[in-house]
Design an enzyme around this catalytic site. Structure first.
Site, PDB file in Angstrom:
ATOM      1  N   ASP A  65      12.728  -8.176  71.262  1.00  0.00           N
ATOM      2  CA  ASP A  65      11.797  -8.534  70.198  1.00  0.00           C
ATOM      3  C   ASP A  65      11.095  -7.243  69.802  1.00  0.00           C
ATOM      4  O   ASP A  65      10.340  -6.675  70.596  1.00  0.00           O
ATOM      5  CB  ASP A  65      10.782  -9.577  70.698  1.00  0.00           C
ATOM      6  CG  ASP A  65       9.868 -10.045  69.577  1.00  0.00           C
ATOM      7  OD1 ASP A  65       9.611  -9.252  68.638  1.00  0.00           O
ATOM      8  OD2 ASP A  65       9.413 -11.200  69.637  1.00  0.00           O
ATOM      9  N   TYR A 158       9.402 -11.563  46.399  1.00  0.00           N
ATOM     10  CA  TYR A 158       9.796 -10.682  47.512  1.00  0.00           C
ATOM     11  C   TYR A 158       8.567  -9.971  48.102  1.00  0.00           C
ATOM     12  O   TYR A 158       8.536  -9.630  49.279  1.00  0.00           O
ATOM     13  CB  TYR A 158      10.864  -9.687  47.046  1.00  0.00           C
ATOM     14  CG  TYR A 158      11.696  -9.128  48.180  1.00  0.00           C
ATOM     15  CD1 TYR A 158      12.392  -9.971  49.049  1.00  0.00           C
ATOM     16  CD2 TYR A 158      11.788  -7.760  48.398  1.00  0.00           C
ATOM     17  CE1 TYR A 158      13.145  -9.455  50.091  1.00  0.00           C
ATOM     18  CE2 TYR A 158      12.542  -7.239  49.432  1.00  0.00           C
ATOM     19  CZ  TYR A 158      13.223  -8.095  50.278  1.00  0.00           C
ATOM     20  OH  TYR A 158      13.970  -7.579  51.310  1.00  0.00           O
ATOM     21  N   LYS A 165      10.411  -2.644  52.514  1.00  0.00           N
ATOM     22  CA  LYS A 165      11.739  -2.046  52.288  1.00  0.00           C
ATOM     23  C   LYS A 165      11.618  -0.663  51.647  1.00  0.00           C
ATOM     24  O   LYS A 165      12.423   0.226  51.929  1.00  0.00           O
ATOM     25  CB  LYS A 165      12.604  -2.964  51.410  1.00  0.00           C
ATOM     26  CG  LYS A 165      13.042  -4.268  52.081  1.00  0.00           C
ATOM     27  CD  LYS A 165      13.868  -4.064  53.335  1.00  0.00           C
ATOM     28  CE  LYS A 165      14.540  -5.344  53.794  1.00  0.00           C
ATOM     29  NZ  LYS A 165      15.125  -5.229  55.139  1.00  0.00           N
ATOM     30  N   THR A 196      21.162 -16.405  53.910  1.00  0.00           N
ATOM     31  CA  THR A 196      21.047 -16.292  55.375  1.00  0.00           C
ATOM     32  C   THR A 196      19.745 -16.970  55.797  1.00  0.00           C
ATOM     33  O   THR A 196      18.943 -17.365  54.948  1.00  0.00           O
ATOM     34  CB  THR A 196      20.975 -14.810  55.812  1.00  0.00           C
ATOM     35  OG1 THR A 196      19.807 -14.227  55.222  1.00  0.00           O
ATOM     36  CG2 THR A 196      22.192 -14.010  55.405  1.00  0.00           C
TER      37      THR A 196
HETATM   38  P1  NAD Z   1      19.208 -13.189  59.388  1.00  0.00           P
HETATM   39  O1  NAD Z   1      18.120 -14.199  59.454  1.00  0.00           O
HETATM   40  O2  NAD Z   1      20.568 -13.626  59.721  1.00  0.00           O
HETATM   41  O3  NAD Z   1      18.854 -11.914  60.263  1.00  0.00           O
HETATM   42  C1  NAD Z   1      17.527 -11.435  60.414  1.00  0.00           C
HETATM   43  C2  NAD Z   1      17.410 -11.023  61.866  1.00  0.00           C
HETATM   44  O4  NAD Z   1      16.146 -10.401  62.107  1.00  0.00           O
HETATM   45  C3  NAD Z   1      17.526 -12.212  62.827  1.00  0.00           C
HETATM   46  O5  NAD Z   1      18.582 -11.995  63.728  1.00  0.00           O
HETATM   47  C4  NAD Z   1      16.186 -12.205  63.545  1.00  0.00           C
HETATM   48  O6  NAD Z   1      16.291 -12.622  64.889  1.00  0.00           O
HETATM   49  C5  NAD Z   1      15.809 -10.742  63.432  1.00  0.00           C
HETATM   50  N1  NAD Z   1      14.396 -10.526  63.710  1.00  0.00           N
HETATM   51  C6  NAD Z   1      13.322 -10.982  63.023  1.00  0.00           C
HETATM   52  N2  NAD Z   1      12.185 -10.645  63.663  1.00  0.00           N
HETATM   53  C7  NAD Z   1      12.562  -9.965  64.786  1.00  0.00           C
HETATM   54  C8  NAD Z   1      11.861  -9.380  65.870  1.00  0.00           C
HETATM   55  N3  NAD Z   1      10.522  -9.423  65.963  1.00  0.00           N
HETATM   56  N4  NAD Z   1      12.582  -8.755  66.846  1.00  0.00           N
HETATM   57  C9  NAD Z   1      13.924  -8.706  66.796  1.00  0.00           C
HETATM   58  N5  NAD Z   1      14.650  -9.251  65.797  1.00  0.00           N
HETATM   59  C10 NAD Z   1      13.972  -9.877  64.814  1.00  0.00           C
HETATM   60  O7  NAD Z   1      19.148 -12.624  57.882  1.00  0.00           O
HETATM   61  P2  NAD Z   1      19.907 -11.404  57.172  1.00  0.00           P
HETATM   62  O8  NAD Z   1      19.779 -11.700  55.716  1.00  0.00           O
HETATM   63  O9  NAD Z   1      21.235 -11.168  57.763  1.00  0.00           O
HETATM   64  O10 NAD Z   1      18.934 -10.161  57.476  1.00  0.00           O
HETATM   65  C11 NAD Z   1      19.381  -8.940  58.024  1.00  0.00           C
HETATM   66  C12 NAD Z   1      18.769  -7.764  57.254  1.00  0.00           C
HETATM   67  O11 NAD Z   1      19.355  -7.705  55.954  1.00  0.00           O
HETATM   68  C13 NAD Z   1      17.257  -7.870  57.043  1.00  0.00           C
HETATM   69  O12 NAD Z   1      16.688  -6.580  57.179  1.00  0.00           O
HETATM   70  C14 NAD Z   1      17.157  -8.321  55.594  1.00  0.00           C
HETATM   71  O13 NAD Z   1      15.930  -7.961  54.997  1.00  0.00           O
HETATM   72  C15 NAD Z   1      18.316  -7.535  55.008  1.00  0.00           C
HETATM   73  N6  NAD Z   1      18.795  -7.973  53.686  1.00  0.00           N
HETATM   74  C16 NAD Z   1      19.104  -9.294  53.482  1.00  0.00           C
HETATM   75  C17 NAD Z   1      19.538  -9.694  52.224  1.00  0.00           C
HETATM   76  C18 NAD Z   1      19.868 -11.142  51.953  1.00  0.00           C
HETATM   77  O14 NAD Z   1      19.864 -11.550  50.770  1.00  0.00           O
HETATM   78  N7  NAD Z   1      20.188 -11.940  52.950  1.00  0.00           N
HETATM   79  C19 NAD Z   1      19.681  -8.751  51.187  1.00  0.00           C
HETATM   80  C20 NAD Z   1      19.366  -7.426  51.448  1.00  0.00           C
HETATM   81  C21 NAD Z   1      18.915  -7.042  52.705  1.00  0.00           C
END
Ligand code: NAD
Length: 271
Positions: A65, A158, A165, A196
Site C-alpha cells: 500500500d 477529472y 497527473k 477499469t
Molecule cells: P485499476 O483500478 O485497475 O488500477 C488502479 C490500481 O491502483 C489498483 O490496482 C489499486 O489497487 C491501485 N492502488 C490504488 N491505491 C493504492 C495504494 N494506496 N497502494 C497501492 N496500490 C493502490 O485502474 P487502471 O485504470 O488500470 O489504473 C491504472 C493507472 O492507469 C492509474 O494510474 C490510472 O490513473 C491510469 N490511467 C487510467 C486510464 C483509464 O481510463 N482507465 C487512462 C489513463 C491512465
C-alpha cells in the site's frame, strides 16, 4: 513468444483485476519472456491477483500500500529475496482519489486532505518506488508510469487527478534526468479512457468514453492490450534511446482540437 524480454525481471504494480491496465501490460511482457513479480493492495485484491499471476507463471505476489512507507520498504525487502540479481523494470499503474471529488467543479469540491492523499498515492508513490528500484538496477533499467490527458487539458470531473497527473508527468522528467547516468530510463504512457475499476470512480465516465469513440482520429477507444504493446516497447531495449517521454496511446485523441463535425450530439447519460 519472442526473446525481447528474455532474462528481464520486473515488478508490476497496480493489478486489481483482469481489466486493469497493469494486467494488459503484464500479459504482453510475459509473452515476450519477462519474469514478473506483482503487488496488490489489501487482501481482497490479493485473492484476485494471485491466480492471475499464476496464469503467467509467477508466484511472486506481494502486498504493498503506497500510502504506508513501511509497506513500500517491506515490498523491496521481500523482492530482494526473490530477485537477488536486482530488477530490470518497474511498471507503476497506481492511482487514487476520493470519488466524491471526481465530479462537480474542481474549485468547489477539492479538499486539502484529499488533495494531499491523491498526490501521495497517484504521484509521489512513483518517485518513492523509483528511489528504491534504482538501487536495485545495477545494469540499468526502465521505469514506466501511467498518465492521462487530463493532465494538460481539462476533462470534465477529472479534477484533482488532472493536477496529480501533471505533477506525475513532471516527475517523469526529473527522474529521467537524475537516473540517466545510471542507465535507467523513465517514461510514461498517456492512455485514452478505458473502463477499469479506477475509471469507474470518475463522474460521467461513460460519456467520456463515448466522446473519445466519436472524436478520436481512429474513431474508437483503446484496449489494455494496446497499452501493453506500447509498454513493452518503452520497457524493452527497442526504445533504448528514449527517456523522459510521455507517449500517447489514445487513438490519437490528444491531437484533436474540436468536435468531429460528423459525430452525433451526445447528451449526458448520468452514471
Ligand atoms: P485499476 O483500478 O485497475 O488500477 C488502479 C490500481 O491502483 C489498483 O490496482 C489499486 O489497487 C491501485 N492502488 C490504488 N491505491 C493504492 C495504494 N494506496 N497502494 C497501492 N496500490 C493502490 O485502474 P487502471 O485504470 O488500470 O489504473 C491504472 C493507472 O492507469 C492509474 O494510474 C490510472 O490513473 C491510469 N490511467 C487510467 C486510464 C483509464 O481510463 N482507465 C487512462 C489513463 C491512465
Amino acid at each position: 513468444m519472442t526473446g525481447l524480454m528474455a532474462g528481464k525481471r520486473g515488478l508490476i504494480m497496480g493489478v486489481a483485476n483482469d481489466h486493469s491496465i497493469a494486467w494488459g501490460i503484464a500479459k504482453v511482457l510475459h509473452r515476450h519472456g519477462a519474469e514478473l513479480a506483482f503487488t496488490y493492495q489489501g487482501d481482497a485484491l490479493g485473492r484476485r491477483v494471485t491466480p492471475l499471476a499464476a496464469s503467467l507463471g509467477s508466484d511472486i505476489v506481494l502486498p504493498c500500500d503506497v500510502e504506508d512507507v513501511a509497506s513500500v520498504d517491506a515490498l523491496f525487502t521481500a523482492l530482494d529475496a526473490r530477485f537477488p540479481e536486482g530488477l530490470d523494470f518497474v511498471v507503476h499503474a497506481i492511482g487514487f482519489s476520493d470519488k466524491g471529488q471526481l465530479k462537480g467543479r474542481y474549485v468547489d469540491v477539492t479538499t486539502r486532505e484529499n488533495f494531499s492523499r491523491t498526490m501521495t498515492i497517484s504521484c509521489f508513490s512513483f518517485t518513492e518506488i523509483a528511489q528504491r528500484a534504482a538501487k536495485r538496477m545495477p545494469r540499468g533499467g526502465s521505469l514506466l508510469t501511467l498518465t492521462y490527458g487530463g493532465s494538460t487539458r481539462i476533462m470534465p470531473n477529472y479534477n484533482v487527478m488532472g493536477v496529480a497527473k501533471a505533477a506525475l508527468e513532471a516527475s517523469v522528467r526529473y527522474l529521467a534526468a537524475d537516473l540517466g547516468l545510471s542507465k535507467i530510463r523513465v517514461n510514461a504512457i498517456s492512455a485514452g479512457p478505458i473502463k477499469t475499476l479506477a475509471a469507474s470512480g470518475i463522474g460521467d465516465f461513460r460519456y467520456i468514453l463515448k466522446w473519445n469513440e466519436y472524436n478520436a482520429p481512429l474513431r474508437r477507444t483503446v484496449t489494455i492490450g494496446e497499452v501493453g504493446e506500447t509498454a513493452a516497447y518503452l520497457i524493452s531495449d527497442m526504445s533504448a534511446g528514449m527517456t523522459g517521454e510521455i507517449l500517447h496511446v489514445d487513438a490519437g485523441y490528444h491531437v484533436v482540437g474540436m468536435k468531429n463535425p460528423e459525430a452525433p450530439d451526445l447528451t449526458l447519460d448520468k452514471d
